[in-house]
Write a protein that holds these residues in place. Sequence first.
Motif, PDB file in Angstrom:
ATOM      1  N   CYS A  93      -4.855   0.858   0.355  1.00 54.13           N
ATOM      2  CA  CYS A  93      -5.531  -0.295   0.496  1.00 54.13           C
ATOM      3  C   CYS A  93      -6.852  -0.249   1.467  1.00 54.13           C
ATOM      4  O   CYS A  93      -7.178   0.971   1.797  1.00 54.13           O
ATOM      5  CB  CYS A  93      -4.715  -1.225   1.593  1.00 54.13           C
ATOM      6  N   CYS A 135       0.811  -1.138  -0.150  1.00 53.23           N
ATOM      7  CA  CYS A 135       0.209  -0.098   0.075  1.00 53.23           C
ATOM      8  C   CYS A 135       0.898   1.227   0.037  1.00 53.23           C
ATOM      9  O   CYS A 135       1.791   1.239   0.905  1.00 53.23           O
ATOM     10  CB  CYS A 135      -0.733  -0.076   1.374  1.00 53.23           C
ATOM     11  N   CYS A 180      -7.025   1.773   4.576  1.00 54.80           N
ATOM     12  CA  CYS A 180      -6.597   3.143   4.526  1.00 54.80           C
ATOM     13  C   CYS A 180      -7.783   3.985   4.118  1.00 54.80           C
ATOM     14  O   CYS A 180      -7.929   4.951   4.292  1.00 54.80           O
ATOM     15  CB  CYS A 180      -5.284   3.323   3.619  1.00 54.80           C
ATOM     16  N   CYS A 202      -0.004   2.925   3.967  1.00 49.10           N
ATOM     17  CA  CYS A 202       0.458   2.142   4.962  1.00 49.10           C
ATOM     18  C   CYS A 202       1.477   1.222   4.346  1.00 49.10           C
ATOM     19  O   CYS A 202       2.326   1.319   3.289  1.00 49.10           O
ATOM     20  CB  CYS A 202      -0.554   1.643   5.758  1.00 49.10           C
ATOM     21  N   TRP A 260      -2.393   4.255  10.517  1.00 54.40           N
ATOM     22  CA  TRP A 260      -3.877   4.493  10.127  1.00 54.40           C
ATOM     23  C   TRP A 260      -4.444   5.560  11.206  1.00 54.40           C
ATOM     24  O   TRP A 260      -5.276   6.179  11.049  1.00 54.40           O
ATOM     25  CB  TRP A 260      -4.879   3.386  10.317  1.00 54.40           C
TER      26      TRP A 260
HETATM   27 ZN   LIG Z   1      -3.004   1.032   3.582  1.00 53.16          ZN
END
Ligand SMILES: [Zn+2]
Length: 368
Positions: A24, A4, A27, A7, A302
């Motif tokens: 992703c 990702c 996210c 992240c 996150w």
């Molecule tokens: Zn992500």
Amino acid sequence: MKFCSSCVMPDTKPGIWFDERGYCNACRTKEVKAKIDWGQRLEELELIVEDIKKANHPFYDCIVPVSGGKDSWYQAAVLAEQMGLKVLCVTLAAHLPTTEGIDNLNNMIKDLNVDHMKITIKPSTFKKIRQKCFLRQGEPNWAEHCAMFSSVINTALIYEVPLVVWGEDIAFEFGGIQRSDSKPSAIAIDKSDLIKEKTVFDWLDDDVSERDIFFYKYPDYDKLEKSGVKSIYLGHFVKWYGRQNYDFVKERGFVGRRAGPLPGNFLDYDNMDEKLCEINIWFKYLKFGFWRATDQTCYDLWNDKLTREEAVKIVNDLQDEKPFNDLEDFLNFHMITREQFDETVDKFRNKDLWDFVDGEWQMKYKVS
Ligand SMILES: [Zn+2]
């Protein structure tokens, strides 16, 4: 293996997909959560609670499944203290608890001053099912997850408790196979990504009888609906963040792992109440190329507590540590030899992701 762009989660995680920005599922969930009116969500929970209080139930208003971990301690505090419900805490007993796990569970019950029921599954059944889940599926904790979801909901049915409150919906929070917006109902928790399509009947051979698996059998949805038992995710109503739950409970007696983070871990307070869990999580590294360090740095990414650059370094520093400090206990508990363990490791190691170089296996793909 791709990662990702926001992240550090790889595209090997079951159910993950990247959008045009390379973000992703989790996210995207972060963006969804930022737009939710959490005040209104809390009011929705208060409405459920009011209905329950009005009905004046004879035994308990609510069951909270607890391990003594930071999340369940926080959950039970919200329901018992903030919402004022008469809470019964239910624990599926860990067969090999750590001292921190035992202390935390005891401290939690004292701190919350609630009734507590512990369900201990017949060890011979539990060991045999775990052993098969390990040898055949590389996922021994499947047995725990199945028994926890089913035993708690069965307890609610038996004692006519109208509400069961779980923590977070993992598919929504962390991104998984089951794609959905956040939903309040946890009735289908027996089909969550931790269980998928299997049921306990998939593990019954001549060695485990149907008489021994009551606590593994999830009731029919029909029966649940007729009984009036509601099962919900607290994470739908209250913004979920593990580190905040930790900050909340450490003031009240929760302790992290006294010797510091386990091998391969970035956090010292995540899933450290029993000894059989780490190998289960490490198998994700064999199968999908990521495990604790990725999961734990992602929680903080996150929630904007780490930069991606910091997370990349932590993951690359930690992920090759091996979770073998309790390996003897693991082998003994599952009644397997080291050779059987090594064969199982080899069987589940995804050779597309791993190279054998200079006498040892190396992960081919590193996040950068
Ligand atoms: Zn992500």
